[in-house]
Scaffold this motif. Sequence first.
Motif, mmCIF file in Angstrom:
data_model
loop_
_atom_site.group_PDB
_atom_site.id
_atom_site.type_symbol
_atom_site.label_atom_id
_atom_site.label_comp_id
_atom_site.label_asym_id
_atom_site.label_seq_id
_atom_site.Cartn_x
_atom_site.Cartn_y
_atom_site.Cartn_z
ATOM 1 N N SER A 142 4.514 7.599 1.335
ATOM 2 C CA SER A 142 5.332 8.814 1.303
ATOM 3 C C SER A 142 6.766 8.394 1.512
ATOM 4 O O SER A 142 7.056 7.368 2.115
ATOM 5 N N GLU A 143 7.665 9.207 0.999
ATOM 6 C CA GLU A 143 9.071 8.841 1.089
ATOM 7 C C GLU A 143 9.691 9.408 2.350
ATOM 8 O O GLU A 143 9.293 10.446 2.843
ATOM 9 N N GLU A 144 10.645 8.695 2.866
ATOM 10 C CA GLU A 144 11.369 9.182 4.029
ATOM 11 C C GLU A 144 12.652 9.864 3.630
ATOM 12 O O GLU A 144 13.153 10.707 4.327
ATOM 13 N N ASP A 145 13.198 9.481 2.492
ATOM 14 C CA ASP A 145 14.506 9.981 2.076
ATOM 15 C C ASP A 145 14.401 10.568 0.674
ATOM 16 O O ASP A 145 14.657 9.878 -0.308
ATOM 17 N N PRO A 146 14.007 11.851 0.559
ATOM 18 C CA PRO A 146 13.754 12.411 -0.757
ATOM 19 C C PRO A 146 14.984 12.503 -1.657
ATOM 20 O O PRO A 146 14.845 12.644 -2.852
ATOM 21 N N LYS A 147 16.186 12.396 -1.107
ATOM 22 C CA LYS A 147 17.361 12.515 -1.974
ATOM 23 C C LYS A 147 17.498 11.315 -2.908
ATOM 24 O O LYS A 147 18.200 11.386 -3.894
ATOM 25 N N ASN A 148 16.814 10.216 -2.599
ATOM 26 C CA ASN A 148 16.879 9.046 -3.459
ATOM 27 C C ASN A 148 15.798 9.046 -4.538
ATOM 28 O O ASN A 148 15.677 8.087 -5.271
ATOM 29 N N TRP A 149 14.994 10.094 -4.585
ATOM 30 C CA TRP A 149 13.928 10.137 -5.565
ATOM 31 C C TRP A 149 14.211 11.218 -6.578
ATOM 32 O O TRP A 149 15.117 12.011 -6.420
ATOM 33 N N PRO A 150 13.456 11.240 -7.646
ATOM 34 C CA PRO A 150 13.825 12.067 -8.796
ATOM 35 C C PRO A 150 13.799 13.559 -8.512
ATOM 36 O O PRO A 150 13.153 14.019 -7.583
ATOM 37 N N PRO A 187 7.165 -4.301 -4.294
ATOM 38 C CA PRO A 187 5.813 -3.820 -4.620
ATOM 39 C C PRO A 187 5.549 -2.394 -4.091
ATOM 40 O O PRO A 187 4.932 -1.582 -4.782
ATOM 41 N N LEU A 188 6.034 -2.097 -2.915
ATOM 42 C CA LEU A 188 5.841 -0.750 -2.363
ATOM 43 C C LEU A 188 6.622 0.287 -3.158
ATOM 44 O O LEU A 188 6.109 1.368 -3.480
ATOM 45 N N LEU A 189 7.859 -0.049 -3.489
ATOM 46 C CA LEU A 189 8.692 0.882 -4.255
ATOM 47 C C LEU A 189 8.162 1.068 -5.674
ATOM 48 O O LEU A 189 8.227 2.169 -6.228
ATOM 49 N N GLN A 190 7.622 -0.008 -6.259
ATOM 50 C CA GLN A 190 7.017 0.107 -7.585
ATOM 51 C C GLN A 190 5.844 1.090 -7.548
ATOM 52 O O GLN A 190 5.739 1.972 -8.410
ATOM 53 N N ARG A 191 5.004 0.917 -6.562
ATOM 54 C CA ARG A 191 3.822 1.794 -6.444
ATOM 55 C C ARG A 191 4.242 3.251 -6.273
ATOM 56 O O ARG A 191 3.706 4.135 -6.934
ATOM 57 N N LEU A 192 5.189 3.485 -5.397
ATOM 58 C CA LEU A 192 5.654 4.847 -5.164
ATOM 59 C C LEU A 192 6.285 5.425 -6.432
ATOM 60 O O LEU A 192 6.004 6.564 -6.812
ATOM 61 N N ALA A 193 7.102 4.635 -7.102
ATOM 62 C CA ALA A 193 7.757 5.110 -8.323
ATOM 63 C C ALA A 193 6.731 5.436 -9.404
ATOM 64 O O ALA A 193 6.839 6.466 -10.084
ATOM 65 N N LEU A 194 5.718 4.599 -9.561
ATOM 66 C CA LEU A 194 4.723 4.837 -10.596
ATOM 67 C C LEU A 194 3.815 6.028 -10.257
ATOM 68 O O LEU A 194 3.395 6.768 -11.152
#
Length: 189
Positions: A72-80, A161-168
């Motif tokens: 899960s993301e901690e900082d949603p402003k950095n996500w789409p 690897p963690l960011l790739q998984r979250l992004a995908l």
Amino acid sequence: MASLHRLHLCLCLPPLLLLLLPPAAPAPVTIPGPGPGPRTDWAACKNISRELLQRVATLKEPHQVLEETHLSEEDPKNWPPRIRCSDACDPSTLDTNNTRCLRRILQGLQHYRDLLGSDIFTTRPLPWLEAALDQLLGLVQQEHGRLPRHPMAPSEAWAHPLLQRLALQRLQSFATVISRIFTHSASPR
């Protein structure tokens, strides 16, 4: 006297109901597009978004331990940008005015395209996903113009690897939603 109370209650009821309703959303800001020109090719968007969804779904996680990890993301402003109710992507609104919905989709597509081209995916390039996103971007941008690019901030190599998984995972969810939107819009009415 009873009829006077009923009249008073009837006159006061509409303002009281207004207090119970949530505040109205601000009026959307209209960003001028490129002018009259090609319209969105809904059928092509439907086909490519389905292809994108199938491609993301077939990806295998290269790191076995991440298969069972829920991120899960901690900082949603950095996500789409997420498609929300206020984006007017519901079927009844899409039939009459799809501008806000397509703007949000365009923002999300651009974000994922930038993300796939960032340092997060240098060790695991996914050119066929990038190609599908480029095709969708091209179709949606015909009518709504290009958005400013927002380069991704560099990240630590250990986190890739963690960011790739979250992004995908997020891309798969986003592709599911836009595929439904494009399918509805491409269907004859």
